[in-house]
Enzyme design. Structure first.
Site, PDB file in Angstrom:
ATOM      1  N   TRP A 116       0.832  -1.203   0.000  1.00  0.00           N
ATOM      2  CA  TRP A 116       0.000   0.000   0.000  1.00  0.00           C
ATOM      3  C   TRP A 116       0.869   1.257   0.000  1.00  0.00           C
ATOM      4  O   TRP A 116       0.975   1.966   1.003  1.00  0.00           O
ATOM      5  CB  TRP A 116      -0.919  -0.009   1.229  1.00  0.00           C
ATOM      6  CG  TRP A 116      -1.985  -1.061   1.175  1.00  0.00           C
ATOM      7  CD1 TRP A 116      -2.402  -1.756   0.083  1.00  0.00           C
ATOM      8  CD2 TRP A 116      -2.779  -1.523   2.282  1.00  0.00           C
ATOM      9  NE1 TRP A 116      -3.407  -2.631   0.431  1.00  0.00           N
ATOM     10  CE2 TRP A 116      -3.668  -2.509   1.773  1.00  0.00           C
ATOM     11  CE3 TRP A 116      -2.848  -1.199   3.641  1.00  0.00           C
ATOM     12  CZ2 TRP A 116      -4.592  -3.173   2.581  1.00  0.00           C
ATOM     13  CZ3 TRP A 116      -3.768  -1.860   4.455  1.00  0.00           C
ATOM     14  CH2 TRP A 116      -4.635  -2.835   3.917  1.00  0.00           C
ATOM     15  N   ASN A 154       2.188  -0.088 -10.525  1.00  0.00           N
ATOM     16  CA  ASN A 154       0.847   0.122 -11.071  1.00  0.00           C
ATOM     17  C   ASN A 154       0.024   1.163 -10.315  1.00  0.00           C
ATOM     18  O   ASN A 154      -0.725   1.916 -10.914  1.00  0.00           O
ATOM     19  CB  ASN A 154       0.083  -1.204 -11.055  1.00  0.00           C
ATOM     20  CG  ASN A 154      -1.328  -1.071 -11.579  1.00  0.00           C
ATOM     21  OD1 ASN A 154      -1.523  -0.744 -12.747  1.00  0.00           O
ATOM     22  ND2 ASN A 154      -2.318  -1.295 -10.714  1.00  0.00           N
ATOM     23  N   ASP A 208      -4.773   4.281  -9.661  1.00  0.00           N
ATOM     24  CA  ASP A 208      -4.062   3.643 -10.764  1.00  0.00           C
ATOM     25  C   ASP A 208      -3.263   4.670 -11.569  1.00  0.00           C
ATOM     26  O   ASP A 208      -3.833   5.528 -12.246  1.00  0.00           O
ATOM     27  CB  ASP A 208      -5.089   2.942 -11.658  1.00  0.00           C
ATOM     28  CG  ASP A 208      -4.443   1.938 -12.582  1.00  0.00           C
ATOM     29  OD1 ASP A 208      -4.132   0.836 -12.110  1.00  0.00           O
ATOM     30  OD2 ASP A 208      -4.226   2.271 -13.761  1.00  0.00           O
ATOM     31  N   ARG A 237      11.090  -7.960  -8.307  1.00  0.00           N
ATOM     32  CA  ARG A 237       9.858  -8.681  -8.602  1.00  0.00           C
ATOM     33  C   ARG A 237       8.839  -7.574  -8.844  1.00  0.00           C
ATOM     34  O   ARG A 237       8.722  -6.638  -8.044  1.00  0.00           O
ATOM     35  CB  ARG A 237       9.470  -9.576  -7.422  1.00  0.00           C
ATOM     36  CG  ARG A 237       8.207 -10.412  -7.643  1.00  0.00           C
ATOM     37  CD  ARG A 237       6.984  -9.692  -7.152  1.00  0.00           C
ATOM     38  NE  ARG A 237       5.782 -10.533  -7.140  1.00  0.00           N
ATOM     39  CZ  ARG A 237       4.573 -10.109  -6.828  1.00  0.00           C
ATOM     40  NH1 ARG A 237       4.384  -8.849  -6.487  1.00  0.00           N
ATOM     41  NH2 ARG A 237       3.550 -10.917  -6.837  1.00  0.00           N
ATOM     42  N   ASP A 239       5.179  -6.268  -9.168  1.00  0.00           N
ATOM     43  CA  ASP A 239       3.798  -6.549  -8.805  1.00  0.00           C
ATOM     44  C   ASP A 239       2.843  -6.137  -9.943  1.00  0.00           C
ATOM     45  O   ASP A 239       3.071  -5.135 -10.622  1.00  0.00           O
ATOM     46  CB  ASP A 239       3.469  -5.752  -7.531  1.00  0.00           C
ATOM     47  CG  ASP A 239       2.124  -6.126  -6.952  1.00  0.00           C
ATOM     48  OD1 ASP A 239       1.927  -7.315  -6.667  1.00  0.00           O
ATOM     49  OD2 ASP A 239       1.270  -5.229  -6.795  1.00  0.00           O
ATOM     50  N   LYS A 242       0.781  -6.993 -15.443  1.00  0.00           N
ATOM     51  CA  LYS A 242      -0.130  -6.899 -16.594  1.00  0.00           C
ATOM     52  C   LYS A 242      -1.170  -5.790 -16.442  1.00  0.00           C
ATOM     53  O   LYS A 242      -1.944  -5.537 -17.358  1.00  0.00           O
ATOM     54  CB  LYS A 242      -0.810  -8.247 -16.855  1.00  0.00           C
ATOM     55  CG  LYS A 242      -1.865  -8.630 -15.845  1.00  0.00           C
ATOM     56  CD  LYS A 242      -2.656  -9.851 -16.319  1.00  0.00           C
ATOM     57  CE  LYS A 242      -3.658 -10.259 -15.260  1.00  0.00           C
ATOM     58  NZ  LYS A 242      -4.425 -11.442 -15.614  1.00  0.00           N
ATOM     59  N   HIS A 243      -1.176  -5.138 -15.279  1.00  0.00           N
ATOM     60  CA  HIS A 243      -2.100  -4.020 -15.093  1.00  0.00           C
ATOM     61  C   HIS A 243      -1.473  -2.688 -15.508  1.00  0.00           C
ATOM     62  O   HIS A 243      -2.086  -1.631 -15.370  1.00  0.00           O
ATOM     63  CB  HIS A 243      -2.587  -3.961 -13.639  1.00  0.00           C
ATOM     64  CG  HIS A 243      -3.444  -5.142 -13.281  1.00  0.00           C
ATOM     65  ND1 HIS A 243      -4.767  -5.220 -13.636  1.00  0.00           N
ATOM     66  CD2 HIS A 243      -3.143  -6.302 -12.668  1.00  0.00           C
ATOM     67  CE1 HIS A 243      -5.263  -6.385 -13.237  1.00  0.00           C
ATOM     68  NE2 HIS A 243      -4.292  -7.064 -12.636  1.00  0.00           N
ATOM     69  N   GLU A 263       4.881 -10.319 -12.015  1.00  0.00           N
ATOM     70  CA  GLU A 263       3.707 -11.088 -11.593  1.00  0.00           C
ATOM     71  C   GLU A 263       2.641 -10.946 -12.665  1.00  0.00           C
ATOM     72  O   GLU A 263       2.115  -9.849 -12.877  1.00  0.00           O
ATOM     73  CB  GLU A 263       3.149 -10.555 -10.268  1.00  0.00           C
ATOM     74  CG  GLU A 263       1.893 -11.306  -9.849  1.00  0.00           C
ATOM     75  CD  GLU A 263       0.913 -10.487  -9.019  1.00  0.00           C
ATOM     76  OE1 GLU A 263       0.019 -11.082  -8.407  1.00  0.00           O
ATOM     77  OE2 GLU A 263       1.032  -9.245  -8.980  1.00  0.00           O
ATOM     78  N   ASP A 331       0.090 -14.669  -2.328  1.00  0.00           N
ATOM     79  CA  ASP A 331      -1.207 -14.367  -2.945  1.00  0.00           C
ATOM     80  C   ASP A 331      -2.092 -15.592  -3.115  1.00  0.00           C
ATOM     81  O   ASP A 331      -3.246 -15.460  -3.529  1.00  0.00           O
ATOM     82  CB  ASP A 331      -0.999 -13.720  -4.323  1.00  0.00           C
ATOM     83  CG  ASP A 331      -0.545 -12.271  -4.213  1.00  0.00           C
ATOM     84  OD1 ASP A 331      -0.915 -11.604  -3.220  1.00  0.00           O
ATOM     85  OD2 ASP A 331       0.178 -11.814  -5.106  1.00  0.00           O
TER      86      ASP A 331
END
Ligand SMILES: *[C@@H]1O[C@H](CO)[C@@H](O)[C@H](O)[C@H]1NC(C)=O
Ligand SMILES: *[C@@H]1O[C@H](CO)[C@@H](O)[C@H](O)[C@H]1NC(C)=O
Ligand SMILES: *[C@@H]1O[C@H](CO)[C@@H](O)[C@H](O)[C@H]1NC(C)=O
Ligand SMILES: *[C@@H]1O[C@H](CO)[C@@H](O)[C@H](O)[C@H]1NC(C)=O
Ligand SMILES: *[C@@H]1O[C@H](CO)[C@@H](O)[C@H](O)[C@H]1NC(C)=O
Ligand SMILES: *[C@@H]1O[C@H](CO)[C@@H](O)[C@H](O)[C@H]1NC(C)=O
Ligand SMILES: *[C@@H]1O[C@H](CO)[C@@H](O)[C@H](O)[C@H]1NC(C)=O
Ligand SMILES: *[C@@H]1O[C@H](CO)[C@@H](O)[C@H](O)[C@H]1NC(C)=O
Ligand SMILES: *[C@@H]1O[C@H](CO)[C@@H](O)[C@H](O)[C@H]1NC(C)=O
Ligand SMILES: *[C@@H]1O[C@H](CO)[C@@H](O)[C@H](O)[C@H]1NC(C)=O
Ligand SMILES: *[C@@H]1O[C@H](CO)[C@@H](O)[C@H](O)[C@H]1NC(C)=O
Ligand SMILES: *[C@@H]1O[C@H](CO)[C@@H](O)[C@H](O)[C@H]1NC(C)=O
Length: 567
Positions: A116, A154, A208, A237, A239, A242-243, A263, A331
């Site tokens: 967050w 993201n 976003d 890594r 996060d 793909k967003h 991810e 996750d």
């Protein structure tokens, strides 16, 4: 320096010297510690910093996973337990996001997991702050281990409804114009929706970022360059990869200059792996994870399915040997919550290490933690019944798997002039499949043969199966590293496999274990007594590096002499 008036023969030798020096520099230039090839040979231990180790070394401090509050793990705590991690043979750690999170206690608790983001310019003080992170990095490198951190690009976070977001709280993206207009993702299959609308909900909004904007891109790129430099990071890594719009990634990747593992939570190999082309270096192996769970976790399903999926990933991904292969993470539900059968979990871990990819193990798996979905899968490791236990069955299994994988990979490295080990890049081949077993071989000339089953503890023996196409030389002694038994490879390298009590087997030429010190020591000692530590397991006459170094040395002496004479 070379004189201008050199004899023709001296000129010739000089030309040779220059060419040789050039070629040698190509061959001997040390590779950047964080390249794809370096990562390929590593194995990763994944940590949620808040839940792994407290700086007071407590093994009793309470941590209620469902309350979702900070429990006190820190970078310094990790540093104190590096022997525990390295003792299993891991050569890298991946830690949860390190930047400052929102400080509210929401209906979902606090930002103990690090996802967050509120201020990317500060390191989360709960975890010990910037200096402690630097100290952890230094200590890892002293141990020849890599540091990978989790990075969220993201989105940022806001404790409240998305529509009410107070953008001024987000540092340095403090204006509404840096974000996509608020809408929650409703259709994850629609790429526009998934990239432009927001993750999160009205309890914790995840504003976003408009990663198409030059300001947002430049800010992230400068930030990641500085983060990598300031903390000597070896990998990232990524996060929710793909967003973010795909064109964002090449610039970020270049600015980072280190290995990135994205991810992409997707069962389909083609679409998951598309993010490892013109975007990131590689992705986590979610496609295989689905099959690990459904096949190794459930004896109703035939083992052939695992072979099938394994082949699909090898075929559809640009490089299956670079994927982060895992059987659980923060996750998803832990494997032991899917199946409480110890032998099945041993098979899942053996698959992680001996199939293609970079083995990635989530902290606590080695102690058989069995938390279900988030937040139950984020247990405090220090509350394990026997603490940081280095004798648990799965701790010992992981140690043997790491040792076997490194023994072959590192030995093959010494057989190659460029220090490159063909083992790491070799795509495993399935060599025997029935409903209750998959046997595969990985490696070129010196290989590892792994047999997996899902029948479970207490089931009847699986086999005997006569396995050929092992690439073992006839007559060599092979050792099964998980239960320390041995046999001699028969005609054409064939041998018989019988799996007992549902356990996996991992077979390796005994001669490759001569430099290992803590697996199957009695068997390995017998091999060493007989053949010494030459490691020669085939009759192959591959040139040895010592020869290469000697000839290099000779050339240097020769060239220096000629240079002196001709000057
Ligand atoms: C915790 O353990 C580390 C490493 O074993 C030790 O150096 C340190 O002094 C311990 N700290 C405390 C507070 O006991
Ligand atoms: C853990 O936290 C949950 C949620 O806040 C609470 O309902 C539960 O009573 C707590 N358990 C313990 C043992 O404190
Ligand atoms: C949270 O952060 C804000 C802004 O930095 C600060 O004003 C506030 O005091 C902090 N609250 C707590 C509980 O730490
Ligand atoms: C995909 O999502 C976008 C943004 O939410 C929407 O405008 C578009 O109509 C959707 N496309 C389809 C085919 O549903
Ligand atoms: C990196 O360190 C420099 C020098 O201390 C500092 O100015 C910069 O803000 C740091 N950047 C990050 C992202 O930590
Ligand atoms: C195990 O697999 C069988 C056959 O596919 C399926 O019917 C069953 O629901 C699975 N069990 C679990 C616990 O997923
Ligand atoms: C060294 O590795 C390279 C790359 O895989 C390969 O092409 C070459 O044949 C290998 N050389 C030896 C001596 O094994
Ligand atoms: C190997 O297994 C086969 C069955 O596949 C069996 O017929 C044979 O006797 C076994 N050989 C040995 C040496 O145990
Ligand atoms: C192993 O495989 C390589 C490549 O196909 C081959 O050259 C070699 O002869 C094989 N060795 C044995 C013992 O089968
Ligand atoms: C396996 O089968 C092959 C071919 O039938 C045979 O030559 C070999 O001896 C067998 N190996 C074992 C260990 O039984
Ligand atoms: C391990 O090896 C012993 C013999 O050394 C054998 O009795 C036992 O069944 C084996 N266990 C498994 C799981 O293979
Ligand atoms: C073991 O170490 C020695 C000395 O460094 C080396 O020459 C040999 O190749 C190694 N053997 C194996 C199998 O790794």
């Amino acid at each position: 320096m070379f004189a201008s008036s050199t004899s023709p023969s001296t000129a010739l030798v000089s030309a040779y010297c220059l060419t040789f020096a050039f070629l040698s520099s190509l061959l001997l230039t040390p590779t950047n510690a964080a390249t794809e090839d370096e990562w390929r040979s590593r194995s990763i231990y994944q940590i949620i910093t808040d839940r792994f180790a407290r700086p007071d070394n407590s093994t009793s401090y309470a941590c209620n996973v469902t309350a979702e509050l900070y429990c006190g793990g820190t970078f310094g705590g990790i540093m104190n337990q590096l022997d525990y991690i390295q003792g299993m043979g891991f050569t890298a750690i991946w830690i949860s996001p390190v930047v400052q999170n929102i400080n509210q206690t929401t209906a979902y608790g606090q930002g103990y997991h690090g996802f967050w983001t509120q201020d990317i310019t500060k390191i989360n003080e709960h975890f010990g702050g910037a200096d402690e992170l630097k100290a952890l990095s230094t200590e890892l490198h002293r141990r020849d281990m890599y540091l990978m951190i989790d990075v969220v690009v993201n989105d940022m976070a806001y404790a409240g409804k998305g529509a009410d977001t107070d953008y001024s709280t987000l540092v340095p993206f403090n204006k509404e114009e840096y974000f996509h207009p608020f809408c929650l993702i409703t259709n994850y299959g629609n790429q526009t929706d998934a990239q432009d609308c927001w993750l999160g909900d009205d309890t914790v909004a995840l504003p976003d970022l408009k990663t198409e904007l030059p300001f947002v891109q430049d800010t992230w790129n400068t930030w990641i360059t500085e983060m990598v430099a300031n903390y000597s990071l070896d990998g990232l890594r990524i996060d929710a990869a793909k967003h973010v719009d795909k064109p964002f990634w090449p610039g970020f990747q270049k600015a980072a200059g280190v290995f990135t593992l994205g991810e992409v939570f997707d069962a389909d190999a083609t679409s998951a792996c598309s993010w490892a082309v013109n975007a990131l270096n590689s992705v986590l192996n979610y496609p295989n994870w689905y099959y690990i769970v459904s096949i190794l976790g459930n004896s109703s399903n035939a083992m052939g399915g695992l072979e099938y999926e394994f082949g699909i990933v090898a075929q559809d991904c640009y490089d299956s040997t670079l994927l982060g292969t895992f059987s659980e993470n923060h996750d998803v539900a832990r494997f032991a919550s899917v199946s409480d059968d110890l032998s099945r979990q041993k098979n899942a871990l053996a698959f992680n290490f001996m199939s293609d990819g970079i083995p990635t193990v989530y902290y606590g798996a080695e102690q058989r933690f069995n938390g279900g979905n988030d937040p139950n899968n984020r247990e405090a490791l220090w509350l394990n019944a026997k603490g940081y236990d280095t004798t648990s069955p799965l701790y010992l299994e992981v140690k043997a798997l790491n040792a076997a994988r490194s023994a072959v990979g590192n030995y093959m490295k010494t057989t190659n002039y460029s220090g490159w080990s063909p083992y790491w890049a070799y795509k495993a081949q399935s060599i025997y499949v029935t409903d209750d077993v998959v046997v595969f071989r990985k490696g070129y000339v010196n290989s590892i043969v792994t047999a997996l089953t899902n029948v479970g503890v207490g089931a009847a023996n699986v086999g005997p199966y006569n396995v050929s196409d092992t690439n073992f030389s006839e007559g060599i002694e092979i050792i099964e590293v998980l239960n320390c038994t041995k046999q001699t490879a028969g005609y054409g390298g064939s041998f018989n496999i019988t799996l007992i009590n549902g356990e996996p087997q991992v077979w390796i030429p005994g001669a490759l274990l001569v430099n290992t010190t803590d697996i199957c020591t009695d068997l390995v000692k017998k091999v060493t007594d007989r053949i010494g530590n030459s490691g020669s397991v085939t009759s192959s006459s591959t040139p040895r590096p010592s020869l290469h170094l000697a000839s290099l040395l000779l050339s240097v002496i020769m060239c220096t002499t000629i240079a002196l004479i001709s000057s």
